[in-house]
Design an enzyme around this catalytic site. Structure first.
Site, PDB file in Angstrom:
ATOM      1  CB  CYS A 148       7.621  17.536   4.225  1.00 44.68           C
ATOM      2  SG  CYS A 148       8.076  18.927   3.721  1.00 44.68           S
ATOM      3  NE  ARG A 151       3.589  13.104   4.723  1.00 48.64           N
ATOM      4  CZ  ARG A 151       2.403  13.190   5.242  1.00 48.64           C
ATOM      5  NH1 ARG A 151       1.729  12.166   5.232  1.00 48.64           N
ATOM      6  NH2 ARG A 151       1.984  14.291   6.029  1.00 48.64           N
ATOM      7  CD1 TRP A 193       4.768  19.878  -2.533  1.00 49.64           C
ATOM      8  CD2 TRP A 193       4.536  21.446  -1.045  1.00 49.64           C
ATOM      9  NE1 TRP A 193       3.855  20.863  -3.194  1.00 49.64           N
ATOM     10  CE2 TRP A 193       3.635  21.936  -2.450  1.00 49.64           C
ATOM     11  CE3 TRP A 193       4.320  22.416  -0.190  1.00 49.64           C
ATOM     12  CZ2 TRP A 193       3.133  22.925  -2.396  1.00 49.64           C
ATOM     13  CZ3 TRP A 193       3.680  23.703  -0.086  1.00 49.64           C
ATOM     14  CH2 TRP A 193       2.704  23.641  -1.326  1.00 49.64           C
ATOM     15  CG  ASN A 198       5.269  17.526   7.414  1.00 50.32           C
ATOM     16  OD1 ASN A 198       5.096  18.600   6.673  1.00 50.32           O
ATOM     17  ND2 ASN A 198       4.646  16.647   7.677  1.00 50.32           N
ATOM     18  N   GLY A 199       6.199  20.839   8.153  1.00 55.29           N
ATOM     19  CA  GLY A 199       5.364  21.884   8.803  1.00 55.29           C
ATOM     20  C   GLY A 199       5.759  23.082   8.443  1.00 55.29           C
ATOM     21  CD  GLU A 233     -12.467  15.351  -9.027  1.00 54.69           C
ATOM     22  OE1 GLU A 233     -12.201  16.483  -8.578  1.00 54.69           O
ATOM     23  OE2 GLU A 233     -11.690  14.290  -9.184  1.00 54.69           O
ATOM     24  CE  LYS A 270      -8.215  14.273 -10.284  1.00 58.91           C
ATOM     25  NZ  LYS A 270      -8.815  14.304  -8.994  1.00 58.91           N
ATOM     26  CD  GLU A 319      -5.055  16.669  -9.552  1.00 63.89           C
ATOM     27  OE1 GLU A 319      -4.350  16.863  -8.743  1.00 63.89           O
ATOM     28  OE2 GLU A 319      -6.306  15.961  -9.407  1.00 63.89           O
ATOM     29  CG  HIS A 369     -24.267  34.372 -18.514  1.00 66.02           C
ATOM     30  ND1 HIS A 369     -25.188  35.313 -18.664  1.00 66.02           N
ATOM     31  CD2 HIS A 369     -24.812  33.244 -18.359  1.00 66.02           C
ATOM     32  CE1 HIS A 369     -26.286  35.008 -18.650  1.00 66.02           C
ATOM     33  NE2 HIS A 369     -26.339  33.449 -18.150  1.00 66.02           N
ATOM     34  CE  LYS A 414      -3.683  10.663  -2.446  1.00 62.40           C
ATOM     35  NZ  LYS A 414      -4.350  11.200  -3.687  1.00 62.40           N
TER      36      LYS A 414
END
Ligand code: F6R
Length: 600
Positions: free
Chosen positions: A2, A27, A73, A99-100, A477, A481, A484, A500, A595
């Protein structure tokens, strides 16, 4: 998560708020809104979707010198117009952005707001209704704001408008980031200086549990007891062009391309006059005092931490554990006698990491933050900071911050090693220079990566990344990438671990992207490739010069064996980028993500 903006001054606030929100869209971007206030009252515009959708519904004709805005968000309540901020009290007198996460919102609702019909499913609405309630009971707005804040448990950055006082924005913060920006005849509020760089580069940091009364000519900071606090502003050293896409179609591509430059900047920033790499002696002492290092991070930063462990153990010979911050929070391992904590965080705001930092500081341990954002919460609250100097990273998928984290970790390892009298058989400055050149070669090979991406990923539902040792960590990584931004189900595995269990998933045509940059395990990883090929997999081998064979899809330039993650990740970033592009995904703003993850 947010983003918040606010403006109070003599210009019309709408465009300033909308532009600010556009800069904060990284955000969170599931809904957005602004509230503007003039002598006729407050008008709220909000919409599900992006800032562009909000722009379409804002009434051009409304002129107002005061306003607040929010890009969301979702945490409490689905993304919708009703749940979008700003939220208003039932009387319409108060309007709030937040925000929070308010952890005790349900308790507060039951205890204080039984008779109030709430419009949204958000925790935020509780706050604005409480303020209204306390004002109705006789408090001034400031008193009601203060009283409400003392009841809240959780994290918040707040900006509040009172229709009966259109000369003020009431602001407060706890755990979520918030800054006040200063102008000649105006003042602003923003989650990130980037948002208001359009009007000012002078900012005042706010600390937890502070309240700020912002008017167009004054910024009054107080603690919850009402004591005045004075704090000097700082100049936000951000170049407006750093936060523009320029001619690039996406921030992600721009940021991938910036990696060679970032490498060179890091070398320069950490070099002394004699050309040696150097970091604060205090940090070196802390490294040397520690009997074990605990690296704490999330997501991509965690993957950088895994590589960092190799550097610190192999170069400086200090044992390292790497932990996911959200797990470490409640599942702390038995600590060594003299631990040093290293927090790796691009944003410096990740709530899960911050939770651990607060905890270990309370236990009396020392902490170092490696971050891209000077003055960020994790940087402020740790004992020491090492900066990434990567410039703002706007695309949600982290690229240049990952390689910057790895480069800074290599410097930390090298300087520590030298201080311990350990001779390394390479010169890190030179090796990082070679890396920067190799990065350029890879960034110039975009067409080849587009082709590889088309060949291996254009129709697949899933993909596997395999590697051994340091290549395994880069594979993790690469998988992150790809998933997402392209939504292809992707997983990274240690080459030897496949048989395995995971090998059961290999079908005809399943893409398996194998990294082969390590001489010591080259034959073994190629053996793993043969195993999956025998079961129908479509292998894409990315090897390093000197280790290549005819079956390889791409050969990266040769660099120091320890530093290969800095360059082997670039093909993975680029093939993920093109996979997302081919699938017409929103590369810079993937679904469901944000982000800066400022909620736990
Ligand atoms: C993935 C990504 C995330 C972040 C994670 C931690 O591309 O960016 O996985 O790495 O959310 O964020 P920071 O590094 O800001 O603590």
């Amino acid at each position: 998560m947010c983003g918040i903006v606010g403006y109070i001054g003599s210009q019309d606030s709408k465009e300033i708020l909308l532009k600010g929100l556009e800069k904060l869209e990284y955000r969170g971007y599931d809904s957005a809104g602004i509230a503007v206030m003039n002598d006729n009252g407050v008008q709220v515009f909000k919409e599900k979707g992006r800032i562009a959708d909000l722009r379409n519904i804002v009434d051009e004709d409304v002129m107002a010198n005061t306003g607040i805005g929010h890009t969301r968000w979702a945490t409490h309540g689905v993304p919708s117009k009703v749940n979008a901020h700003p939220h208003q009290s039932t009387s319409g007198r108060f309007t709030l952005v937040h925000n929070g996460v308010i952890e005790n919102y349900d308790i507060l609702k039951r205890e204080y707001l039984q008779g109030v019909t709430l419009k949204s499913d958000t925790d935020t609405e509780i706050i604005v209704q409480l303020i209204d309630l306390f004002v109705n009971e006789g408090s001034t707005t400031e008193e009601a704001f203060r009283k409400t804040l003392t009841l809240l448990k959780g994290s918040y950055a707040l900006a509040l408008l009172d229709v009966e006082n259109n000369e003020t924005i009431f602001v407060a913060k706890n755990k979520s980031p918030l800054l006040v920006g200063l102008g000649e005849t105006f003042n602003v509020v923003a989650s990130d200086a980037m948002a208001m760089l359009q009007v000012t580069d002078q900012y005042v940091e706010l600390m937890d549990k502070e309240i700020v009364i912002v008017t167009k000519n004054e910024v009054k900071i107080q603690n919850l007891n009402g004591d005045d606090i004075s704090r000097d502003p700082y100049t936000a050293e951000l170049d407006a062009s750093d936060i523009e896409k320029g001619t690039y179609p996406h921030y992600m591509l721009k940021e991938i391309d910036e990696q060679p430059l970032v490498m060179r900047k890091i070398i320069q920033k950490y070099q002394n006059d004699r050309g040696d790499l150097t970091i604060d002696q205090e940090i070196v002492d802390a490294m040397n005092d520690a009997d074990r290092i605990y690296i704490i991070a999330a997501g991509t930063s965690y993957h950088a931490g895994l590589v960092g462990k190799q550097f610190i153990e192999k170069m400086a010979k200090v044992p390292v554990e790497v932990h996911i911050s959200s797990e470490f929070g409640y599942n702390m391992p038995l600590l060594s006698e003299k631990p040093l904590f290293i927090f790796i965080s691009q944003s410096g705001e990740t709530a899960d990491s911050r939770g651990v930092l607060v905890n270990v500081k309370e236990m009396g341990h020392k902490a170092l933050t490696i971050t891209n954002v000077q003055g960020s919460t994790l940087s402020r609250e740790a004992d020491y900071t090492l900066l990434l100097y990567a410039g703002p990273e706007i695309a949600v998928a982290s690229t240049k911050a990952y390689t910057a984290q790895i480069a800074v970790l290599s410097i930390l390892a090298e300087v520590t090693a030298k201080s311990r009298g350990i001779d390394l058989d390479f010169n890190l400055v030179q090796e990082l220079g070679i890396v920067a050149n190799a990065m350029e070669v890879l960034c110039d090979a975009k067409e080849e990566f587009e082709e590889i991406s088309r060949k291996f990923l254009s129709t697949t539902r899933n993909a596997f990344f395999i590697g051994r040792g340091i290549d395994f960590y880069v594979g993790l990584e690469g998988a992150l990438k790809l998933k997402e931004i392209s939504y292809i189900q992707a997983e990274g595995f240690a080459g030897g671990e496949l048989k395995h269990g995971t090998i059961a998933l290999i079908e005809n045509g399943t893409p398996v992207i194998a990294l082969a940059t390590q001489e010591s395990v080259n034959l073994s990883i190629r053996g793993n490739v043969k195993e999956v090929v025998a079961r129908g997999a479509n292998p894409c081998i990315i090897s390093m010069k000197g280790l290549e064979t005819e079956e390889d899809s791409f050969i990266i330039p040769e660099v120091n064996g320890l530093l290969t993650p800095l360059i082997s990740v670039i093909p993975l970033q680029l093939i993920s980028y093109y996979a997302a592009l081919h699938r017409e995904c929103d590369v810079d703003k993937p679904r469901n993500l944000a982000k800066s993850v400022t909620v736990e």
